[in-house]
Design a protein around this motif. Structure first.
Motif: not given
Lengths: 98, 382
Positions: B268-284
């Motif tokens: 698990v990688l904990v981050q306080s901010f993420v680039p959500q749109p780009e991450l959503l393109a990578r997750v399942d």
């Protein structure tokens, strides 16, 4: 124990049975549900679950329980703090009015 | 070319869709101005934006951490209604100065509807959450309606001019969702809806992210409770961390306070901010609070969700996801590691849920989007 108490206990048991049938989740298995258990704060009830439970109670005791009419008289505050005992009271007082 | 004035609650989830619509209007050569609380959201407006500042209202409804119905009461009583009354004079002055052809009014920015009606400006509503177009349980509805009427009696010159709650535009209500997701569980108010789907992000600042951390071959999960609830309490995060510790084959990115990194398992990688749109393109799959924007952005990409609603409209949106066959419900304050693990395994493994999410993705992608939203507002120009 008076007749009134035994009726109330039977209604409480019926309500608790419906709650457990509707929310079959691990955290609830070992939790005691009583008259002071609040639907919102203690059970984190979803509106659809509350509907399922009250409809089942009404189906068991009859349409004169009129859950919809009962709820529409409630204020938002009363709704927020509604507990299992309130529902038991509604059923008990309606049945006593026969 | 026409002039459009946007006004909305100072919440990022309300600003982001409005930014996308405004950008489209600007591309078409229209003029756009904003009447907003710049202290809260001014930094997120585009550079060079034409801005009118509204007097700061009460703080955002972030604390205390209340749930369910009580949060709905506080949202209106301590936040939306006082904010409306406080902002109204500045908003009226902004309308008189900018003289818009059309106002675009966040459904929950009650002052916007009052100003538009008081000054006779054509206006469209923006439903930043589809819960805004659905009828609440009778006692809840009656309570909010009474508050709304009292506010209008104080703010509108003629009692005859009071509108029922919710004050949805009689001209057009732009809904950032689709008919199929909103579903039929709750009765809808009667208004001229335009279902345009979610807005693609525009002008969001780049957020750094360690992309190398993600393995290409592992099922990947995004865990987020949104911007409002992220820092309020960590119990839910801790439960999910414990669940994921027992699932080493899964990798997860968790949007949470950085201090939780110390107790995160290696997957698990904990981050306080993420680039959500780009991450959503990578997750399942996604575990979230059923915030309207996060849900729509995830479903746009066909991602099944574990929805664990906390407050406000989230229970309604969560139910939409479950009813549409695209996700599973996890009771927020009661979730155990075992229940979280089971839900995560099912969301990552279930063909039915994936197909449910993909069905919605096709419909969300086919929605008219920001062009459709801009069309709906432009059609109101006299």
């Amino acid at each position: 124990m008076t007749d009134d108490d035994s009726t109330r206990n039977a209604i409480l048991a019926q309500v608790v049975r419906q709650i457990r049938a509707t929310i079959d989740e691990d955290w609830l298995w070992d939790l005691a549900i009583g008259p002071t258990t609040r639907f919102n704060d203690d059970l984190e009830i979803e509106s659809i679950e509350f509907l399922t439970i009250t409809e089942a109670v009404q189906a068991h005791y009859g349409a004169r329980i009129d859950i919809v009419g009962w709820l529409s008289d409630k204020t938002l505050q009363e709704l927020i703090h509604l507990n299992v005992g309130d529902l038991v009271d509604r059923v008990a007082t309606t049945l006593a009015r026969r | 070319m026409a002039r459009f004035l946007f006004t909305l609650l100072p919440l990022i989830g309300h600003l982001n869709p409005a930014l996308a619509v405004a950008a489209t209007l600007l591309e078409r050569g229209h003029q756009v101005a904003w009447a907003v609380h710049t202290a809260e959201i001014g930094a997120s407006l585009p550079e060079g934006a034409h801005v009118y500042t509204l007097a700061s209202g009460p703080a955002a409804p972030a604390s205390p951490p209340v749930r369910g119905l009580r949060s709905v009461q506080l949202f209106f009583e301590d936040y939306a209604f006082p904010l409306a009354e406080r902002a109204l004079p500045d908003l009226v002055a902004a309308v008189q100065d900018f003289r818009p052809d059309v106002m675009a009014v966040d459904c929950q920015m009650v002052a916007g509807a009052i100003a538009a009606r008081r000054l006779g400006v054509p206006w469209g509503s923006l439903a930043c959450t589809s819960a805004a177009i659905l009828k609440a349980a009778p006692p809840v509805h009656a309570w909010i309606a009474a508050q709304h009427e009292a506010l209008q009696r104080r703010c509108l010159p003629l009692p005859a001019a009071t509108a029922p709650w919710p004050d949805l535009s009689p001209h057009r209500v732009v809904v950032f969702s689709i008919d199929a997701l909103v579903g039929r569980r709750h009765e809808r108010f009667d208004a001229p809806f335009a279902f345009v789907g979610p807005m693609q992000a525009v002008g969001r600042r780049p957020v750094a992210f360690p992309w190398d951390w993600l393995r290409a071959d592992a099922p990947t999960l995004l865990v987020t409770l949104g911007t409002v609830s992220r820092d309020l309490e960590t119990r839910f995060f801790e439960v999910v961390l414990e669940a994921l510790a027992g699932m080493p084959a899964v990798q997860a990115v968790m949007v949470a306070p950085q201090r939780l990194a110390a107790q995160a398992p290696p997957n698990v990688l904990v981050q306080s901010f993420v680039p959500q749109p780009e991450l959503l393109a990578r997750v399942d799959g996604v575990v979230c609070h059923a915030g309207h924007n996060t849900v729509c952005e995830a479903l746009l990409r066909g991602l099944p969700l574990v929805v664990s609603p906390i407050r406000d409209d989230q229970p309604v949106i969560a139910r939409q996801v479950v009813d549409a066959g695209a996700g599973l419900f996890l009771r927020h304050g009661k979730a155990t590691p075992a229940a979280a693990r089971e839900a995560i395994e099912r969301v990552l493994g279930s063909t039915a849920l994936r197909e449910g999410a993909r069905r919605l993705a096709q419909q969300l992608q086919a929605a008219p989007g920001r062009a459709g939203a801009a069309d709906a507002l432009a059609a109101l120009v006299a």
